[in-house]
Motif scaffolding. Structure first.
Motif, PDB file in Angstrom:
ATOM      1  N   MET A   1       0.845  -1.185   0.000  1.00 23.27           N
ATOM      2  CA  MET A   1       0.000   0.000   0.000  1.00 23.27           C
ATOM      3  C   MET A   1       0.882   1.236   0.000  1.00 23.27           C
ATOM      4  O   MET A   1       1.924   1.265   0.619  1.00 23.27           O
ATOM      5  CB  MET A   1      -0.868   0.021   1.252  1.00 23.27           C
ATOM      6  N   GLY A   2       0.375   2.262  -0.652  1.00 29.51           N
ATOM      7  CA  GLY A   2       1.116   3.502  -0.721  1.00 29.51           C
ATOM      8  C   GLY A   2       0.889   4.376   0.500  1.00 29.51           C
ATOM      9  O   GLY A   2       0.026   4.126   1.339  1.00 29.51           O
ATOM     10  N   ILE A   3       1.680   5.410   0.583  1.00 32.07           N
ATOM     11  CA  ILE A   3       1.606   6.330   1.717  1.00 32.07           C
ATOM     12  C   ILE A   3       0.264   7.059   1.767  1.00 32.07           C
ATOM     13  O   ILE A   3      -0.271   7.308   2.845  1.00 32.07           O
ATOM     14  CB  ILE A   3       2.793   7.320   1.697  1.00 32.07           C
ATOM     15  N   ILE A   4      -0.314   7.355   0.621  1.00 33.09           N
ATOM     16  CA  ILE A   4      -1.618   8.030   0.587  1.00 33.09           C
ATOM     17  C   ILE A   4      -2.692   7.129   1.183  1.00 33.09           C
ATOM     18  O   ILE A   4      -3.552   7.581   1.943  1.00 33.09           O
ATOM     19  CB  ILE A   4      -1.989   8.438  -0.857  1.00 33.09           C
ATOM     20  N   ALA A   5      -2.634   5.844   0.886  1.00 33.59           N
ATOM     21  CA  ALA A   5      -3.599   4.901   1.454  1.00 33.59           C
ATOM     22  C   ALA A   5      -3.442   4.812   2.965  1.00 33.59           C
ATOM     23  O   ALA A   5      -4.430   4.771   3.702  1.00 33.59           O
ATOM     24  CB  ALA A   5      -3.427   3.522   0.819  1.00 33.59           C
ATOM     25  N   TRP A   6      -2.188   4.811   3.457  1.00 39.67           N
ATOM     26  CA  TRP A   6      -1.966   4.767   4.904  1.00 39.67           C
ATOM     27  C   TRP A   6      -2.452   6.022   5.589  1.00 39.67           C
ATOM     28  O   TRP A   6      -2.987   5.967   6.699  1.00 39.67           O
ATOM     29  CB  TRP A   6      -0.499   4.509   5.227  1.00 39.67           C
ATOM     30  N   ILE A   7      -2.274   7.161   4.956  1.00 40.09           N
ATOM     31  CA  ILE A   7      -2.784   8.413   5.534  1.00 40.09           C
ATOM     32  C   ILE A   7      -4.302   8.361   5.613  1.00 40.09           C
ATOM     33  O   ILE A   7      -4.898   8.699   6.639  1.00 40.09           O
ATOM     34  CB  ILE A   7      -2.299   9.622   4.716  1.00 40.09           C
ATOM     35  N   PHE A   8      -4.947   7.881   4.563  1.00 40.65           N
ATOM     36  CA  PHE A   8      -6.404   7.791   4.551  1.00 40.65           C
ATOM     37  C   PHE A   8      -6.902   6.805   5.605  1.00 40.65           C
ATOM     38  O   PHE A   8      -7.846   7.092   6.353  1.00 40.65           O
ATOM     39  CB  PHE A   8      -6.880   7.387   3.149  1.00 40.65           C
ATOM     40  N   ILE A   9      -6.278   5.642   5.693  1.00 35.58           N
ATOM     41  CA  ILE A   9      -6.655   4.663   6.710  1.00 35.58           C
ATOM     42  C   ILE A   9      -6.436   5.237   8.105  1.00 35.58           C
ATOM     43  O   ILE A   9      -7.277   5.081   8.994  1.00 35.58           O
ATOM     44  CB  ILE A   9      -5.864   3.348   6.534  1.00 35.58           C
ATOM     45  N   GLY A  10      -5.324   5.916   8.292  1.00 31.57           N
ATOM     46  CA  GLY A  10      -5.027   6.519   9.592  1.00 31.57           C
ATOM     47  C   GLY A  10      -6.039   7.578   9.989  1.00 31.57           C
ATOM     48  O   GLY A  10      -6.453   7.645  11.147  1.00 31.57           O
ATOM     49  N   LEU A  11      -6.449   8.397   9.040  1.00 31.28           N
ATOM     50  CA  LEU A  11      -7.455   9.419   9.335  1.00 31.28           C
ATOM     51  C   LEU A  11      -8.761   8.779   9.773  1.00 31.28           C
ATOM     52  O   LEU A  11      -9.372   9.183  10.774  1.00 31.28           O
ATOM     53  CB  LEU A  11      -7.684  10.309   8.114  1.00 31.28           C
ATOM     54  N   LEU A  12      -9.189   7.771   9.049  1.00 26.57           N
ATOM     55  CA  LEU A  12     -10.434   7.090   9.407  1.00 26.57           C
ATOM     56  C   LEU A  12     -10.283   6.297  10.708  1.00 26.57           C
ATOM     57  O   LEU A  12     -11.210   6.257  11.528  1.00 26.57           O
ATOM     58  CB  LEU A  12     -10.890   6.183   8.274  1.00 26.57           C
ATOM     59  N   ALA A  13      -9.141   5.683  10.913  1.00 25.29           N
ATOM     60  CA  ALA A  13      -8.911   4.936  12.154  1.00 25.29           C
ATOM     61  C   ALA A  13      -8.921   5.877  13.351  1.00 25.29           C
ATOM     62  O   ALA A  13      -9.428   5.528  14.416  1.00 25.29           O
ATOM     63  CB  ALA A  13      -7.590   4.173  12.084  1.00 25.29           C
ATOM     64  N   GLY A  14      -8.371   7.069  13.186  1.00 26.44           N
ATOM     65  CA  GLY A  14      -8.405   8.067  14.259  1.00 26.44           C
ATOM     66  C   GLY A  14      -9.824   8.478  14.599  1.00 26.44           C
ATOM     67  O   GLY A  14     -10.185   8.617  15.768  1.00 26.44           O
ATOM     68  N   LEU A  15     -10.650   8.659  13.585  1.00 26.93           N
ATOM     69  CA  LEU A  15     -12.052   9.005  13.827  1.00 26.93           C
ATOM     70  C   LEU A  15     -12.806   7.867  14.513  1.00 26.93           C
ATOM     71  O   LEU A  15     -13.612   8.098  15.417  1.00 26.93           O
ATOM     72  CB  LEU A  15     -12.729   9.379  12.516  1.00 26.93           C
TER      73      LEU A  15
END
Length: 89
Positions: free
Chosen positions: A1-15
């Motif tokens: 997975m790319g860094i953009i996907a990890w940022i998106f997953i992280g944002l949603l995981a934080g929420l």
């Protein structure tokens, strides 16, 4: 997975972590999302170290999301312990 996907997953995981652990956080939503990004990385690392599984299989794999959410909850709890006693004047 790319860094953009990890940022998106992280944002949603934080929420999701914030929804599972409601309460007032000193940093607001931006800090919660940054904690989510770091929590996603922590969760993936813990999955590899503790369970010996590759929890970073793909964007739509359940193990990726569970690892990110658990890591976010851990970091959010630590953040609240560290900053919870501070009073803003």
């Amino acid at each position: 997975m790319g860094i953009i996907a990890w940022i998106f997953i992280g944002l949603l995981a934080g929420l999701i972590a914030k929804a599972l652990m409601p309460g007032k956080d000193p940093g607001g939503i931006i800090i919660t999302m940054l904690i989510g990004i770091a929590g996603g990385l922590l969760g993936g690392w813990l999955g590899k170290v503790i369970f010996g599984v590759d929890s970073i299989d793909g964007f739509f794999d359940l193990s990726t999301w569970v690892a990110a959410i658990v890591g976010s909850i851990i970091l959010l709890a630590i953040y609240r312990l560290v900053t919870g006693n501070r009073r803003h004047a």
